[in-house]
Design an enzyme around this catalytic site. Structure first.
Site, PDB file in Angstrom:
ATOM      1  CD  GLU A   1     -60.719  -2.205 -33.250  1.00  0.00           C
ATOM      2  OE1 GLU A   1     -61.559  -3.002 -33.708  1.00  0.00           O
ATOM      3  OE2 GLU A   1     -61.020  -1.140 -32.693  1.00  0.00           O
TER       4      GLU A   1
ATOM      5  CD  GLU B   1     -62.411  -2.450 -38.311  1.00  0.00           C
ATOM      6  OE1 GLU B   1     -61.456  -2.143 -39.060  1.00  0.00           O
ATOM      7  OE2 GLU B   1     -62.265  -3.037 -37.228  1.00  0.00           O
TER       8      GLU B   1
HETATM    9  N1  COA Z   1     -67.473 -12.340 -39.413  1.00  0.00           N
HETATM   10  C1  COA Z   1     -68.194 -13.450 -39.665  1.00  0.00           C
HETATM   11  N2  COA Z   1     -67.714 -14.489 -40.368  1.00  0.00           N
HETATM   12  C2  COA Z   1     -66.447 -14.391 -40.811  1.00  0.00           C
HETATM   13  C3  COA Z   1     -65.644 -13.271 -40.586  1.00  0.00           C
HETATM   14  C4  COA Z   1     -66.202 -12.202 -39.846  1.00  0.00           C
HETATM   15  N3  COA Z   1     -65.510 -11.096 -39.545  1.00  0.00           N
HETATM   16  N4  COA Z   1     -64.438 -13.462 -41.163  1.00  0.00           N
HETATM   17  C5  COA Z   1     -64.483 -14.684 -41.735  1.00  0.00           C
HETATM   18  N5  COA Z   1     -65.687 -15.246 -41.514  1.00  0.00           N
HETATM   19  C6  COA Z   1     -66.151 -16.558 -41.937  1.00  0.00           C
HETATM   20  C7  COA Z   1     -66.501 -16.596 -43.426  1.00  0.00           C
HETATM   21  O1  COA Z   1     -67.796 -16.077 -43.661  1.00  0.00           O
HETATM   22  C8  COA Z   1     -66.421 -18.082 -43.688  1.00  0.00           C
HETATM   23  O2  COA Z   1     -67.578 -18.712 -43.165  1.00  0.00           O
HETATM   24  P1  COA Z   1     -68.265 -19.922 -43.989  1.00  0.00           P
HETATM   25  O3  COA Z   1     -67.191 -20.956 -44.158  1.00  0.00           O
HETATM   26  O4  COA Z   1     -69.386 -20.346 -43.109  1.00  0.00           O
HETATM   27  O5  COA Z   1     -68.704 -19.321 -45.302  1.00  0.00           O
HETATM   28  C9  COA Z   1     -65.242 -18.512 -42.819  1.00  0.00           C
HETATM   29  O6  COA Z   1     -65.102 -17.498 -41.815  1.00  0.00           O
HETATM   30  C10 COA Z   1     -63.941 -18.604 -43.599  1.00  0.00           C
HETATM   31  O7  COA Z   1     -63.716 -17.354 -44.248  1.00  0.00           O
HETATM   32  P2  COA Z   1     -63.634 -17.176 -45.860  1.00  0.00           P
HETATM   33  O8  COA Z   1     -64.176 -15.824 -46.189  1.00  0.00           O
HETATM   34  O9  COA Z   1     -64.254 -18.346 -46.532  1.00  0.00           O
HETATM   35  O10 COA Z   1     -62.075 -17.242 -46.046  1.00  0.00           O
HETATM   36  P3  COA Z   1     -61.259 -16.485 -47.161  1.00  0.00           P
HETATM   37  O11 COA Z   1     -59.868 -16.998 -47.058  1.00  0.00           O
HETATM   38  O12 COA Z   1     -61.951 -16.594 -48.480  1.00  0.00           O
HETATM   39  O13 COA Z   1     -61.261 -14.927 -46.733  1.00  0.00           O
HETATM   40  C11 COA Z   1     -61.074 -13.071 -45.221  1.00  0.00           C
HETATM   41  C12 COA Z   1     -60.698 -14.539 -45.512  1.00  0.00           C
HETATM   42  C13 COA Z   1     -60.573 -12.743 -43.833  1.00  0.00           C
HETATM   43  C14 COA Z   1     -60.400 -12.149 -46.256  1.00  0.00           C
HETATM   44  C15 COA Z   1     -62.608 -12.911 -45.312  1.00  0.00           C
HETATM   45  O14 COA Z   1     -63.232 -13.923 -44.514  1.00  0.00           O
HETATM   46  C16 COA Z   1     -63.080 -11.568 -44.813  1.00  0.00           C
HETATM   47  O15 COA Z   1     -62.952 -10.578 -45.498  1.00  0.00           O
HETATM   48  N6  COA Z   1     -63.628 -11.528 -43.575  1.00  0.00           N
HETATM   49  C17 COA Z   1     -64.087 -10.302 -42.979  1.00  0.00           C
HETATM   50  C18 COA Z   1     -62.950  -9.636 -42.263  1.00  0.00           C
HETATM   51  C19 COA Z   1     -63.368  -8.264 -41.750  1.00  0.00           C
HETATM   52  O16 COA Z   1     -63.813  -7.416 -42.496  1.00  0.00           O
HETATM   53  N7  COA Z   1     -63.220  -8.077 -40.445  1.00  0.00           N
HETATM   54  C20 COA Z   1     -63.569  -6.849 -39.806  1.00  0.00           C
HETATM   55  C21 COA Z   1     -64.953  -6.928 -39.287  1.00  0.00           C
HETATM   56  S1  COA Z   1     -65.449  -5.401 -38.538  1.00  0.00           S
END
Ligand code: COA
Length: 257
Positions: free
Chosen positions: A118, A138
């Protein structure tokens, strides 16, 4: 030349160009609530310093532009009033980019998910590294992107916007270019050099001309749609489905430790 900090945003200004870097790479630049106020403040500084002519928005590190709103923080929000206040603040952040007299370009250096996608949409245009990817996931959390649902149809066409909102699928930089979400794709190694070159070109033009062009091309989101989006997302934030999904995300984080 100066560098200042607003929470997780680093603001660097030099040669009429301001670079706003979302700097929380260990969390893939996921943004916390205070980010939206920090963003507005940083932008206001650029708009009033009498020097800045162009703004670049990017993310720190190699993996992510911004992974969206901080889901852990979502889990800490309680009550409709808090959720509404959050949503209003976030929407005001997107609107501040759109309404800024300065041209704001996203330089998308990796993942742009949810609020990150966004943010790219709120910018006047975007360039991306060839390894960048975009998603509006989302719905997985029982939510929809409150700003994205209003703006994505303009940027990429209604059906593509619905596809992204309903499936949460991630698309690569090239696909994002094809659908109109980004305007240029470059190799990751030269993203910031290209961003600087484009910014320098724009900054060499009349600032007033750029402001007038932006204002004439931008159609404001009408107030009724804006208000409806804030209320609708507030209700979704308070839903049991959203609570369960956010708790599952937090549990999966804990499971990794
Ligand atoms: N909010 C909070 N923390 C987040 C985040 C978010 N939107 N996106 C990533 N992080 C954090 C992870 O929890 C992780 O933290 P940690 O190391 O303390 O456990 C760190 O960032 C690295 O992310 P990780 O999930 O380990 O990397 P990955 O390569 O396995 O996966 C994503 C990457 C982006 C696919 C996954 O982090 C994810 O699905 N994040 C949410 C994205 C999302 O839904 N965003 C929209 C929110 S409304």
């Amino acid at each position: 030349m100066s560098t200042t900090r607003f929470g997780d945003i680093e603001l660097h200004r030099a040669d009429h160009i301001a670079t706003l870097t979302i700097d929380r790479p260990d969390k893939l630049n996921a943004v916390q609530w205070r980010f939206w106020k920090d963003l507005r403040e940083a932008l206001a500084i650029c708009e009033t310093d009498g020097d800045t002519r162009f703004v670049i928005l990017t993310g720190a590190g190699e993996r992510a532009f911004c992974a969206g709103g901080d889901i852990v923080e979502f889990g800490e929000m309680e009550g409709l009033d808090t959720m509404r206040a959050f949503q209003l603040d976030a929407m005001a952040g997107f609107a501040a980019i759109e309404r800024s007299p300065l041209t704001v370009m996203a330089a998308v250096n990796g993942l742009a998910m949810g609020g990150g996608c966004e943010l790219a949409l709120a910018c006047d245009f975007a360039i991306a590294s060839d390894n960048a990817s975009f998603a509006l996931p989302e719905a997985r959390l029982g939510l929809v992107p409150g700003f994205g649902v209003l703006r994505a149809p303009d940027a990429m066409g209604r059906a593509m916007a619905k596809f992204m909102v309903a499936t949460g699928e991630r698309i690569g930089a090239q696909r994002a270019y094809e659908v109109g979400l980004v305007q240029k794709v470059v190799p990751a190694a030269v993203l910031m050099a290209e961003a600087q070159a484009l910014a320098a070109k724009a900054a060499s033009f009349s600032p007033l001309a750029l402001t007038v062009g932006k204002k004439l091309m931008n159609r404001q989101i009408d107030q009724a749609s804006f208000d409806y989006s804030v209320e609708a997302i507030t209700v979704l934030q308070a839903s049991p489905e959203r609570n369960a999904a956010v708790n599952a995300f937090i549990a999966s984080q804990k499971a990794k430790v």
